[in-house]
Design a protein around this motif. Structure first.
Motif, short mmCIF file in Angstrom:
data_model
loop_
_atom_site.label_atom_id
_atom_site.label_comp_id
_atom_site.label_asym_id
_atom_site.label_seq_id
_atom_site.Cartn_x
_atom_site.Cartn_y
_atom_site.Cartn_z
N THR A 1 0.80 -1.22 0.00
CA THR A 1 0.00 0.00 0.00
C THR A 1 0.84 1.27 0.00
O THR A 1 0.30 2.36 -0.19
CB THR A 1 -0.92 0.02 1.23
N ARG A 2 2.15 1.13 0.24
CA ARG A 2 3.03 2.30 0.27
C ARG A 2 4.12 2.15 -0.79
O ARG A 2 4.40 1.04 -1.25
CB ARG A 2 3.68 2.45 1.65
N ILE B 1 14.83 6.31 6.62
CA ILE B 1 14.02 6.80 5.50
C ILE B 1 12.63 7.13 6.02
O ILE B 1 12.17 6.55 6.99
CB ILE B 1 13.95 5.72 4.40
N GLY B 2 11.97 8.02 5.38
CA GLY B 2 10.65 8.44 5.83
C GLY B 2 9.70 7.29 6.06
O GLY B 2 9.79 6.23 5.43
N GLN B 3 8.76 7.50 6.98
CA GLN B 3 7.80 6.47 7.36
C GLN B 3 6.95 5.98 6.21
O GLN B 3 6.33 4.92 6.29
CB GLN B 3 6.88 7.01 8.47
N GLY B 4 6.91 6.73 5.14
CA GLY B 4 6.01 6.38 4.04
C GLY B 4 6.56 5.34 3.08
O GLY B 4 5.95 5.09 2.03
N TYR B 5 7.69 4.70 3.41
CA TYR B 5 8.30 3.74 2.50
C TYR B 5 8.49 2.38 3.17
O TYR B 5 8.86 2.30 4.34
CB TYR B 5 9.67 4.24 2.02
N ASP B 6 8.25 1.31 2.38
CA ASP B 6 8.43 -0.05 2.85
C ASP B 6 9.64 -0.68 2.16
O ASP B 6 10.14 -0.17 1.15
CB ASP B 6 7.20 -0.90 2.56
N LEU B 7 10.06 -1.82 2.70
CA LEU B 7 11.11 -2.64 2.09
C LEU B 7 10.51 -3.99 1.76
O LEU B 7 9.95 -4.67 2.63
CB LEU B 7 12.30 -2.81 3.06
N VAL B 8 10.61 -4.40 0.50
CA VAL B 8 10.08 -5.68 0.05
C VAL B 8 11.26 -6.61 -0.24
O VAL B 8 12.12 -6.29 -1.06
CB VAL B 8 9.21 -5.52 -1.21
N LEU B 9 11.29 -7.75 0.44
CA LEU B 9 12.31 -8.78 0.20
C LEU B 9 11.62 -9.92 -0.54
O LEU B 9 10.76 -10.60 0.02
CB LEU B 9 12.90 -9.27 1.51
N ALA B 10 11.99 -10.13 -1.79
CA ALA B 10 11.36 -11.15 -2.61
C ALA B 10 12.35 -12.28 -2.85
O ALA B 10 13.33 -12.12 -3.58
CB ALA B 10 10.90 -10.56 -3.94
N GLY B 11 12.10 -13.43 -2.21
CA GLY B 11 13.00 -14.55 -2.41
C GLY B 11 12.74 -15.67 -1.42
O GLY B 11 11.96 -15.53 -0.47
N ARG B 12 13.42 -16.77 -1.65
CA ARG B 12 13.28 -17.93 -0.77
C ARG B 12 13.87 -17.62 0.60
O ARG B 12 14.95 -17.04 0.71
CB ARG B 12 14.01 -19.13 -1.39
N GLN B 13 13.16 -18.04 1.65
CA GLN B 13 13.62 -17.77 3.00
C GLN B 13 14.53 -18.89 3.52
O GLN B 13 14.30 -20.06 3.27
CB GLN B 13 12.43 -17.62 3.95
N THR B 14 15.56 -18.48 4.24
CA THR B 14 16.42 -19.39 5.00
C THR B 14 16.30 -18.94 6.47
O THR B 14 15.60 -17.96 6.77
CB THR B 14 17.88 -19.29 4.55
N PRO B 15 16.98 -19.60 7.41
CA PRO B 15 16.92 -19.14 8.80
C PRO B 15 17.33 -17.69 8.99
O PRO B 15 16.94 -17.06 9.98
CB PRO B 15 17.88 -20.10 9.51
N TYR B 16 18.06 -17.13 8.04
CA TYR B 16 18.45 -15.72 8.11
C TYR B 16 17.23 -14.80 8.13
O TYR B 16 17.27 -13.69 8.68
CB TYR B 16 19.34 -15.40 6.90
N ALA B 17 16.12 -15.27 7.56
CA ALA B 17 14.89 -14.47 7.56
C ALA B 17 14.41 -14.20 8.97
O ALA B 17 13.83 -13.13 9.25
CB ALA B 17 13.81 -15.16 6.74
N ASP B 18 14.64 -15.12 9.88
CA ASP B 18 14.25 -14.90 11.28
C ASP B 18 15.08 -13.78 11.89
O ASP B 18 14.57 -12.96 12.67
CB ASP B 18 14.42 -16.18 12.09
N ALA B 19 16.36 -13.74 11.55
CA ALA B 19 17.22 -12.65 12.02
C ALA B 19 16.77 -11.33 11.43
O ALA B 19 16.81 -10.29 12.11
CB ALA B 19 18.68 -12.94 11.65
#
Length: 239
Positions: free
Chosen positions: A56-57, A82-100
């Protein structure tokens, strides 16, 4: 081997360093990205994917397996600058690093702004790139970095990490920062967000530069390597 193919000058240097192969035995042949990334993306396609994934942002995108080597943590840490109006999208297969990644986002107060998309169909990637305000690919170690040229081909400038092959892949189509320089990453993204003119200039120069990464050039370079291998073998050349 009679000859060795490397996908970048950086990889050629790694082969020399790690395996002791003479540099004159190595041929660098660049690869390209899928042709779909060079095709125009309609606003309707971008909007449909934004709805599908709840984007949505405005967002910064990072495409690739979510693993420690890829260093997505740098973008997560830099997002709070960065301003509150921006998101970060991570597109990819998750490994345990995603929990970190999630733990870091929570500690930084940006958990609601970090979106993980796993299993997106390949044909959605051009629109996901094209819908982003910029792309981030700050991997610590790569052979080439195809997502860099995918992003540029799709019309989205990139922030890349210095010290690997990514500068070689991006050419003038990216801003470079150190892989541990979080403040530098934030400053680079803010610079892109603040100037549509600079974004357009980076994309224009980057698209011109990545013309060299084509299927035709790859085929010609590979055939040239085969011919050298045949000649070297016939002549009994030793390195």
């Amino acid at each position: 081997a009679t000859r060795v193919l490397a996908i970048s000058e950086c990889t050629a240097r790694d082969i020399v360093e790690f395996y002791g192969i003479p540099r004159e035995k190595i041929d660098v042949v660049y690869q390209g990205c899928d042709r779909q990334f060079h095709l125009p993306v309609t606003p309707g396609r971008i909007e449909a994917l934004r709805r599908k994934y709840g984007l949505t942002r405005p967002y910064i995108i990072s495409v690739g397996t979510i693993e420690e080597r890829k260093n997505q943590m740098q973008a997560v840490k830099g997002l709070s600058g960065i301003g509150q109006g921006y998101d970060l999208v991570l597109a990819g297969r998750q490994t345990p690093y995603a929990d970190a990644i999630r733990a870091c986002a929570a500690a930084a107060g940006v958990a609601d702004r970090v979106k993980i998309i796993e299993g997106a169909p390949f044909d959605e990637l051009p629109a996901l790139y094209a819908g982003a305000v910029c792309s981030s690919y700050t991997s610590r170690f790569e052979g080439f970095g195809i997502p860099v040229i995918e992003s540029i081909a799709a019309g989205t400038p990139v922030v890349v990490a210095s010290g690997s092959c990514l500068e070689e892949a991006a050419g003038p189509g990216a801003l470079c920062v150190g892989p541990d320089d979080t403040e530098g990453w934030t400053a680079a993204v803010r610079r892109l967000l603040g100037s549509a003119e600079e974004r357009d200039a980076l994309v224009s120069r980057g698209r011109e530069y990545i013309r060299r990464f084509s299927d035709e050039a790859m085929a010609e370079g590979t055939m040239a390597c085969y011919r050298r291998a045949i000649e070297d073998f016939k002549n009994g050349k030793k390195y």
